[in-house]
Design a protein around this motif. Sequence first.
Motif, PDB file in Angstrom:
ATOM      1  N   LEU A 271     -33.272  39.457  22.931  1.00  0.00           N
ATOM      2  CA  LEU A 271     -34.397  39.603  22.008  1.00  0.00           C
ATOM      3  C   LEU A 271     -35.515  38.622  22.370  1.00  0.00           C
ATOM      4  CD1 LEU A 271     -35.517  40.741  19.216  1.00  0.00           C
ATOM      5  CD2 LEU A 271     -34.475  38.718  18.201  1.00  0.00           C
ATOM      6  N   TRP A 272     -35.143  37.338  22.531  1.00  0.00           N
ATOM      7  CA  TRP A 272     -36.146  36.322  22.848  1.00  0.00           C
ATOM      8  C   TRP A 272     -36.611  36.423  24.294  1.00  0.00           C
ATOM      9  CZ3 TRP A 272     -38.381  34.587  18.837  1.00  0.00           C
ATOM     10  CH2 TRP A 272     -37.691  34.399  17.633  1.00  0.00           C
ATOM     11  N   GLY A 273     -35.736  36.903  25.183  1.00  0.00           N
ATOM     12  CA  GLY A 273     -36.152  37.132  26.564  1.00  0.00           C
ATOM     13  C   GLY A 273     -37.231  38.192  26.640  1.00  0.00           C
ATOM     14  N   GLY A 274     -37.117  39.219  25.786  1.00  0.00           N
ATOM     15  CA  GLY A 274     -38.158  40.243  25.723  1.00  0.00           C
ATOM     16  C   GLY A 274     -39.491  39.672  25.282  1.00  0.00           C
ATOM     17  N   MET A 275     -39.450  38.706  24.382  1.00  0.00           N
ATOM     18  CA  MET A 275     -40.697  38.061  23.947  1.00  0.00           C
ATOM     19  C   MET A 275     -41.318  37.268  25.084  1.00  0.00           C
ATOM     20  SD  MET A 275     -40.134  36.886  19.986  1.00  0.00           S
ATOM     21  CE  MET A 275     -41.909  36.773  19.735  1.00  0.00           C
ATOM     22  N   MET A 276     -40.502  36.619  25.904  1.00  0.00           N
ATOM     23  CA  MET A 276     -41.035  35.861  27.034  1.00  0.00           C
ATOM     24  C   MET A 276     -41.681  36.806  28.047  1.00  0.00           C
ATOM     25  SD  MET A 276     -39.123  33.270  29.700  1.00  0.00           S
ATOM     26  CE  MET A 276     -38.244  34.620  30.503  1.00  0.00           C
ATOM     27  N   VAL A 277     -40.975  37.877  28.398  1.00  0.00           N
ATOM     28  CA  VAL A 277     -41.508  38.846  29.353  1.00  0.00           C
ATOM     29  C   VAL A 277     -42.808  39.452  28.823  1.00  0.00           C
ATOM     30  CG1 VAL A 277     -41.090  41.090  30.441  1.00  0.00           C
ATOM     31  CG2 VAL A 277     -39.272  39.381  30.370  1.00  0.00           C
ATOM     32  N   GLY A 278     -42.809  39.810  27.526  1.00  0.00           N
ATOM     33  CA  GLY A 278     -43.991  40.409  26.931  1.00  0.00           C
ATOM     34  C   GLY A 278     -45.193  39.488  26.947  1.00  0.00           C
ATOM     35  N   ARG A 279     -44.966  38.192  26.777  1.00  0.00           N
ATOM     36  CA  ARG A 279     -46.094  37.255  26.769  1.00  0.00           C
ATOM     37  C   ARG A 279     -46.659  37.032  28.165  1.00  0.00           C
ATOM     38  NH1 ARG A 279     -43.811  33.179  22.001  1.00  0.00           N
ATOM     39  NH2 ARG A 279     -44.733  34.379  20.310  1.00  0.00           N
ATOM     40  N   PHE A 280     -45.795  36.960  29.165  1.00  0.00           N
ATOM     41  CA  PHE A 280     -46.304  36.871  30.531  1.00  0.00           C
ATOM     42  C   PHE A 280     -47.099  38.133  30.881  1.00  0.00           C
ATOM     43  CE2 PHE A 280     -42.936  33.591  31.523  1.00  0.00           C
ATOM     44  CZ  PHE A 280     -43.824  32.610  31.924  1.00  0.00           C
ATOM     45  N   ALA A 281     -46.537  39.299  30.522  1.00  0.00           N
ATOM     46  CA  ALA A 281     -47.222  40.565  30.798  1.00  0.00           C
ATOM     47  C   ALA A 281     -48.517  40.657  29.990  1.00  0.00           C
ATOM     48  CB  ALA A 281     -46.299  41.737  30.464  1.00  0.00           C
ATOM     49  N   GLY A 282     -48.448  40.276  28.709  1.00  0.00           N
ATOM     50  CA  GLY A 282     -49.628  40.335  27.865  1.00  0.00           C
ATOM     51  C   GLY A 282     -50.744  39.440  28.367  1.00  0.00           C
ATOM     52  N   SER A 283     -50.379  38.266  28.888  1.00  0.00           N
ATOM     53  CA  SER A 283     -51.389  37.361  29.448  1.00  0.00           C
ATOM     54  C   SER A 283     -52.140  38.021  30.588  1.00  0.00           C
ATOM     55  CB  SER A 283     -50.712  36.071  29.940  1.00  0.00           C
ATOM     56  OG  SER A 283     -51.654  35.203  30.527  1.00  0.00           O
ATOM     57  N   ALA A 284     -51.418  38.756  31.436  1.00  0.00           N
ATOM     58  CA  ALA A 284     -52.055  39.443  32.560  1.00  0.00           C
ATOM     59  C   ALA A 284     -52.870  40.649  32.078  1.00  0.00           C
ATOM     60  CB  ALA A 284     -50.992  39.894  33.562  1.00  0.00           C
ATOM     61  N   ILE A 285     -52.315  41.422  31.150  1.00  0.00           N
ATOM     62  CA  ILE A 285     -52.994  42.621  30.653  1.00  0.00           C
ATOM     63  C   ILE A 285     -54.315  42.266  29.985  1.00  0.00           C
ATOM     64  CG2 ILE A 285     -52.865  44.482  28.938  1.00  0.00           C
ATOM     65  CD1 ILE A 285     -49.804  44.528  29.481  1.00  0.00           C
ATOM     66  N   MET A 286     -54.311  41.157  29.214  1.00  0.00           N
ATOM     67  CA  MET A 286     -55.517  40.793  28.472  1.00  0.00           C
ATOM     68  C   MET A 286     -56.597  40.153  29.341  1.00  0.00           C
ATOM     69  SD  MET A 286     -54.248  39.764  24.644  1.00  0.00           S
ATOM     70  CE  MET A 286     -52.523  39.459  24.902  1.00  0.00           C
ATOM     71  N   GLN A 287     -56.304  39.964  30.620  1.00  0.00           N
ATOM     72  CA  GLN A 287     -57.365  39.578  31.557  1.00  0.00           C
ATOM     73  C   GLN A 287     -58.291  40.770  31.821  1.00  0.00           C
ATOM     74  OE1 GLN A 287     -58.080  36.660  33.064  1.00  0.00           O
ATOM     75  NE2 GLN A 287     -56.353  35.442  32.341  1.00  0.00           N
ATOM     76  N   LYS A 288     -57.775  42.001  31.594  1.00  0.00           N
ATOM     77  CA  LYS A 288     -58.534  43.209  31.919  1.00  0.00           C
ATOM     78  C   LYS A 288     -58.840  44.082  30.706  1.00  0.00           C
ATOM     79  CE  LYS A 288     -56.696  43.547  36.641  1.00  0.00           C
ATOM     80  NZ  LYS A 288     -56.013  44.418  37.647  1.00  0.00           N
TER      81      LYS A 288
END
Length: 410
Positions: A271-288
């Motif tokens: 559950l918490w690993g998914g939050m970590m992955v999502g935040r790394f991905a979200g950081s990249a997505i929100m650059q664009k």
Amino acid sequence: MALLASLFFMWGFITVINNTLLPHLRSVFDLSYTQTTLIESVWFIAYFVASIPSAKLIERLGYQKSMVIGLLIMAAGALGMTLAASIPSYGVTLVMLFVIASGITLLQVAANPYVAVVGKPETASSRLNLVQAMNSAGTMLAPMFGAYLILGRSKGGTAQGDVVLTQAERLADAQSVVLPYVLVAGVLVVLAVVIARFPLPAMGAATQRHNKEERKKHSLWNHRNLVFGIPAIFIYLIAEIGVANLFVNFVSQPDIANLTHEQAGNYLTFLWGGMMVGRFAGSAIMQKFDAGHVLAAFSIGAFLVMLVTVFTTGPIAMWSLILVGLFHSIMFPTIFTLGIKGLGPLTEEGSGLLIMAIAGGALVVVQGWLADMYGLQTSFLLTAACELYVLFYALWGCKVTNALPDQHAQ
């Protein structure tokens, strides 16, 4: 930024130890779901009580000294947990968790706005999601730590399903929290020493309050993104904490995964690993992509998987609940940065109110009451309802009104 990331890691780690601590305390003290979730409510009440005093302390002593004090307060509370275990006492446990949470509140009030203003306003959400990913790294490791050192070393944690312990077994199980919290206290003291000796840069004009005459010209309540952002943080925390705190009890049920609490604690890592992955991905997505649009997409995903959790059984229900961690990942940092956008020199005050809204996690006791009255699985409909408010905020509530000139840390 790297040093602050270590703070995000530690407070995430300590907060999520509660997720394995709660089912442990439920068996030690023979608690109802309402009493169990009250433990977490006390934790989040600390955010409401300590936020304004924390802001005053930062204003008086500065950010660096306040961070050190926050870490030492957390260490004192962690050592106090060993006292609670030796008695054992439900009341002392509540007090010590309140102390730890007060220290975390002080760190939150300092670190979140720092990260938000230290770079360009356009990438504030991306930046805060990046360091919050380190917070998620702490939350991902904590369940393994708690499952091994707390649940794995106790009678209640290794038994199949709920078990009623004898008085001797309760006393023995209570002692299993001593070693974990001694280790945590030691790490916090070391981190406090490191930060005390580290030359942190000044925050600059971005977090300084207007003088009294200039301050009268502005009102925080003229900023729609903040006005609706405060309840967005409050409501989101009900969802996040409710899922995390009741996860072990939920997946342990015979019609879901039929696991021991120790085994369920290990699945909490996903559950918490998914939050970590999502935040790394979200950081990249929100650059664009626009942060509000990304938040809307994630809130829709969270709503759908919660419906699956409520209306299915077996592994499907378990994995859908795990998947909500991925969709929850970007919500807090994105709501926070959207909430302070355009506040300019009012950023510090707005940040304090948003951190105070973390007290929404205290209302997890409502879900505990729903679980007692209508069943644990049905109680997750509350979580689904929370996701809909986040969607409203993403689509309309986060729109900036009366924007003030942005300022930067120096």
